[in-house]
Design an enzyme around this catalytic site. Structure first.
Site, mmCIF file in Angstrom:
data_model
loop_
_atom_site.group_PDB
_atom_site.id
_atom_site.type_symbol
_atom_site.label_atom_id
_atom_site.label_comp_id
_atom_site.label_asym_id
_atom_site.label_seq_id
_atom_site.Cartn_x
_atom_site.Cartn_y
_atom_site.Cartn_z
ATOM 1 C CB THR A 147 -0.930 0.024 1.235
ATOM 2 O OG1 THR A 147 -1.450 1.346 1.404
ATOM 3 C CG2 THR A 147 -0.213 -0.337 2.509
ATOM 4 C CB SER A 189 -3.975 1.984 10.518
ATOM 5 O OG SER A 189 -3.663 1.142 9.416
ATOM 6 C CE1 TYR A 191 -3.833 -3.487 4.747
ATOM 7 C CE2 TYR A 191 -3.997 -1.089 4.661
ATOM 8 C CZ TYR A 191 -3.838 -2.307 4.025
ATOM 9 O OH TYR A 191 -3.649 -2.340 2.670
ATOM 10 C CG HIS A 192 -1.597 1.837 6.577
ATOM 11 N ND1 HIS A 192 -2.718 2.394 7.156
ATOM 12 C CD2 HIS A 192 -1.793 1.886 5.246
ATOM 13 C CE1 HIS A 192 -3.547 2.778 6.195
ATOM 14 N NE2 HIS A 192 -3.017 2.485 5.032
ATOM 15 C CE LYS A 195 -1.187 -4.825 2.782
ATOM 16 N NZ LYS A 195 -1.291 -5.950 1.876
HETATM 17 N N1 LIG Z 1 -8.841 -2.372 -1.882
HETATM 18 C C1 LIG Z 1 -7.953 -1.385 -1.869
HETATM 19 O O1 LIG Z 1 -8.299 -0.198 -2.078
HETATM 20 C C2 LIG Z 1 -6.500 -1.684 -1.644
HETATM 21 C C3 LIG Z 1 -5.582 -0.616 -1.672
HETATM 22 C C4 LIG Z 1 -4.221 -0.879 -1.439
HETATM 23 C C5 LIG Z 1 -3.794 -2.182 -1.197
HETATM 24 N N2 LIG Z 1 -4.705 -3.203 -1.181
HETATM 25 C C6 LIG Z 1 -4.202 -4.546 -0.875
HETATM 26 O O2 LIG Z 1 -4.668 -5.476 -1.840
HETATM 27 C C7 LIG Z 1 -4.944 -6.723 -1.214
HETATM 28 C C8 LIG Z 1 -6.348 -7.145 -1.558
HETATM 29 O O3 LIG Z 1 -7.278 -6.167 -1.103
HETATM 30 P P1 LIG Z 1 -8.840 -6.366 -1.316
HETATM 31 O O4 LIG Z 1 -9.448 -5.019 -1.333
HETATM 32 O O5 LIG Z 1 -9.068 -7.294 -2.432
HETATM 33 O O6 LIG Z 1 -9.216 -7.077 0.062
HETATM 34 P P2 LIG Z 1 -10.328 -8.190 0.362
HETATM 35 O O7 LIG Z 1 -10.492 -8.232 1.836
HETATM 36 O O8 LIG Z 1 -11.532 -7.949 -0.484
HETATM 37 O O9 LIG Z 1 -9.614 -9.521 -0.157
HETATM 38 C C9 LIG Z 1 -8.647 -10.222 0.592
HETATM 39 C C10 LIG Z 1 -8.958 -11.721 0.428
HETATM 40 O O10 LIG Z 1 -7.955 -12.457 1.147
HETATM 41 C C11 LIG Z 1 -8.597 -13.474 1.888
HETATM 42 N N3 LIG Z 1 -7.747 -13.751 3.070
HETATM 43 C C12 LIG Z 1 -7.431 -12.905 4.096
HETATM 44 N N4 LIG Z 1 -6.632 -13.518 4.992
HETATM 45 C C13 LIG Z 1 -6.429 -14.777 4.513
HETATM 46 C C14 LIG Z 1 -5.709 -15.891 5.001
HETATM 47 N N5 LIG Z 1 -5.046 -15.852 6.176
HETATM 48 N N6 LIG Z 1 -5.683 -17.035 4.258
HETATM 49 C C15 LIG Z 1 -6.350 -17.097 3.068
HETATM 50 N N7 LIG Z 1 -7.082 -16.074 2.575
HETATM 51 C C16 LIG Z 1 -7.113 -14.920 3.290
HETATM 52 C C17 LIG Z 1 -9.963 -12.904 2.252
HETATM 53 O O11 LIG Z 1 -10.930 -13.903 2.515
HETATM 54 C C18 LIG Z 1 -10.304 -12.094 1.000
HETATM 55 O O12 LIG Z 1 -11.054 -12.841 0.064
HETATM 56 C C19 LIG Z 1 -4.723 -6.529 0.287
HETATM 57 O O13 LIG Z 1 -3.498 -7.070 0.677
HETATM 58 C C20 LIG Z 1 -4.741 -5.035 0.449
HETATM 59 O O14 LIG Z 1 -3.922 -4.630 1.511
HETATM 60 C C21 LIG Z 1 -6.031 -2.977 -1.395
#
Ligand SMILES: NC(=O)c1ccc[n+]([C@@H]2O[C@H](COP(=O)([O-])OP(=O)(O)OC[C@H]3O[C@@H](n4cnc5c(N)ncnc54)[C@H](O)[C@@H]3O)[C@@H](O)[C@H]2O)c1
Length: 409
Positions: A147, A189, A191-192, A195
């Site tokens: 992120t 946070s 969460y951050h 990362k």
């Molecule tokens: N959505 C955004 O705006 C955004 C922005 C920056 C970075 N990201 C990063 O992209 C990635 C995906 O984000 P997203 O929005 O699709 O999130 P999301 O929560 O929709 O998807 C994450 C998926 O991972 C699965 N998961 C989580 N922990 C798990 C585990 N221990 N074992 C197996 N599966 C697991 C969840 O069930 C989910 O389906 C994340 O790492 C997030 O930090 C997202």
């Protein structure tokens, strides 16, 4: 060229459209997901605005419309390292895309349990993946979703954030020496913070075990559909609008669609980096097709196409959807204003042609929000998490301790 791709977290908001895109492009795709995001919906008593089908129905429908099979493994990568290793041995992927983390900053700050869960889940998951790749002995390229928040927002006002590495000069006995270091971490946070820990894990496994790793420092993703998810209603992507998981632009578009005021927390002077979901999936394919050489350092890209302040976004949405804007106390502990200049040339050099906010896709998202507005629970819109213990939530669920100067109501 990579042929077989394993998508960790492939049932999620970014992972599902990525899996479909790669499958449509001729890759053999498998998904690992423990469906924890669906369980969090149950915990928060909230659902995706769009009706998302079970993973088995999604995969069955994709097989019918595309003729392509996608495999599915129900594994918790944070707690089932042996199952993950076995999966790698069975599939022998050329590349792994790692989305499988708890990704909401507000959720990570909700309580001491949520703090522990986020750190345990995200840090153990990444470490288990890296250790399993080493143990498998396979030469797998890992593409991780990080992120922009690892850099912090506005540590040095006016400085351009580089793509991962900061050139510095260090004074030595022999004079000033030039070197590159990872850009200092400044998480906002828990969460951050996970990362930023991921970054160090990648640094170490790359140095120690020669793992080939690409880390994508992604901005806030907006939009819902990609050409592949739009092929059938069963394939529709999730759309989070709630105070924990709803990211700012999608949240505004949803609020406009149901006639709720657009919820700016604090002054709206916070600048953030954005990317459309279609560009997210394109970038991931570009990263897979351009892996680092063995022995090269971790390759870091800023996966961002534009930057806006929260107030500017609200004005854009208000202009197309006729919505009212309202300022609320900010539940986060963050600066009221920041500038954000981001280096983003690497993906453009690889051929990314960015989708911008003005390209008409805002209307597409408003249409989705209007189509499913009956499914919205307005009680879930305002934030219910707070960053510090001394912030009190008022009856509307907003926090009460943002500096008064940052709130223009
Ligand atoms: N959505 C955004 O705006 C955004 C922005 C920056 C970075 N990201 C990063 O992209 C990635 C995906 O984000 P997203 O929005 O699709 O999130 P999301 O929560 O929709 O998807 C994450 C998926 O991972 C699965 N998961 C989580 N922990 C798990 C585990 N221990 N074992 C197996 N599966 C697991 C969840 O069930 C989910 O389906 C994340 O790492 C997030 O930090 C997202």
């Amino acid at each position: 060229m990579a042929k077989r791709i394993l998508v960790l977290g492939g049932d999620g908001f970014c992972g599902w459209p990525t899996a479909l895109r790669l499958s449509a492009q001729g890759y053999q795709v498998d998904i690992v997901d423990n469906l924890s995001r669906r369980n969090i919906d149950n915990e928060l008593c909230c659902e995706s605005l769009t009706p998302i089908r079970s993973i088995s129905r999604r995969l069955q429908t994709w097989q019918q419309v595309s003729g392509n099979d996608i495999g599915y493994y129900h594994i918790n990568i944070a707690t089932q390292p042996e199952a993950l290793l076995q999966c790698l041995r069975d599939i022998r992927p050329d590349a792994i895309v790692h989305f499988a983390e708890q990704r909401a900053a507000p959720y990570s700050m909700k309580s001491s349990w949520h703090k522990r869960y986020t750190v345990d889940n995200n840090v153990s998951g990444s470490n288990n993946l890296l250790a399993a790749v080493v143990e498998s002995g396979l030469d797998i390229h890992i593409v991780h979703l990080g992120t922009m928040g690892v850099y912090g927002y506005g540590r040095v006002d006016g400085a351009v954030i580089p793509e991962g590495y900061l050139p510095v000069q260090i004074e030595t006995e022999a004079g000033w020496q030039q070197t590159d270091i990872l850009h200092p971490a400044d998480p906002g946070s828990l969460y951050h913070t996970t990362k930023t820990i991921d970054q160090l894990l990648f640094y170490f496994y790359n140095k120690n075990d020669n793992l080939r790793i690409t880390d994508l420092h992604q901005g806030v993703v907006w939009g819902t559909q990609t050409p592949e998810t739009a092929r059938h209603d069963d394939l529709i992507n999730r759309f989070d609008y709630d105070g924990d998981y709803g990211t700012v632009l999608n949240r505004f578009l949803m609020q406009a669609a149901i006639g709720h005021p657009l919820t700016i927390y604090g002054s709206g002077g916070q600048t953030r980096a954005f990317i459309h979901l279609r560009d997210t999936v394109r970038c991931i394919q570009l990263a897979i097709e351009n892996p680092p050489q063995t022995g090269a350092r971790v390759d870091i890209f800023n996966q961002v196409t534009e930057t806006w302040t929260v107030a500017e976004l609200a004005q854009k949405v208000a202009a197309i959807a006729g919505a009212e804007i309202r300022h609320y106390q900010n539940p986060r502990k963050e600066a009221a204003h920041n500038r954000l200049e981001v280096e983003r040339g690497k993906f453009q050099q690889l051929g990314l042609n960015p989708t911008t906010l003005d390209a008409g896709l805002l209307e597409e998202v408003v249409d989705i929000a209007r189509r499913f507005r009956e499914r919205c629970d307005p009680a879930r819109i305002l934030p219910s998490s707070r960053w510090t213990k001394d912030q009190q939530l008022d009856s509307e669920g907003t926090a009460e301790t943002a500096p008064a100067a940052s709130v223009a109501s």
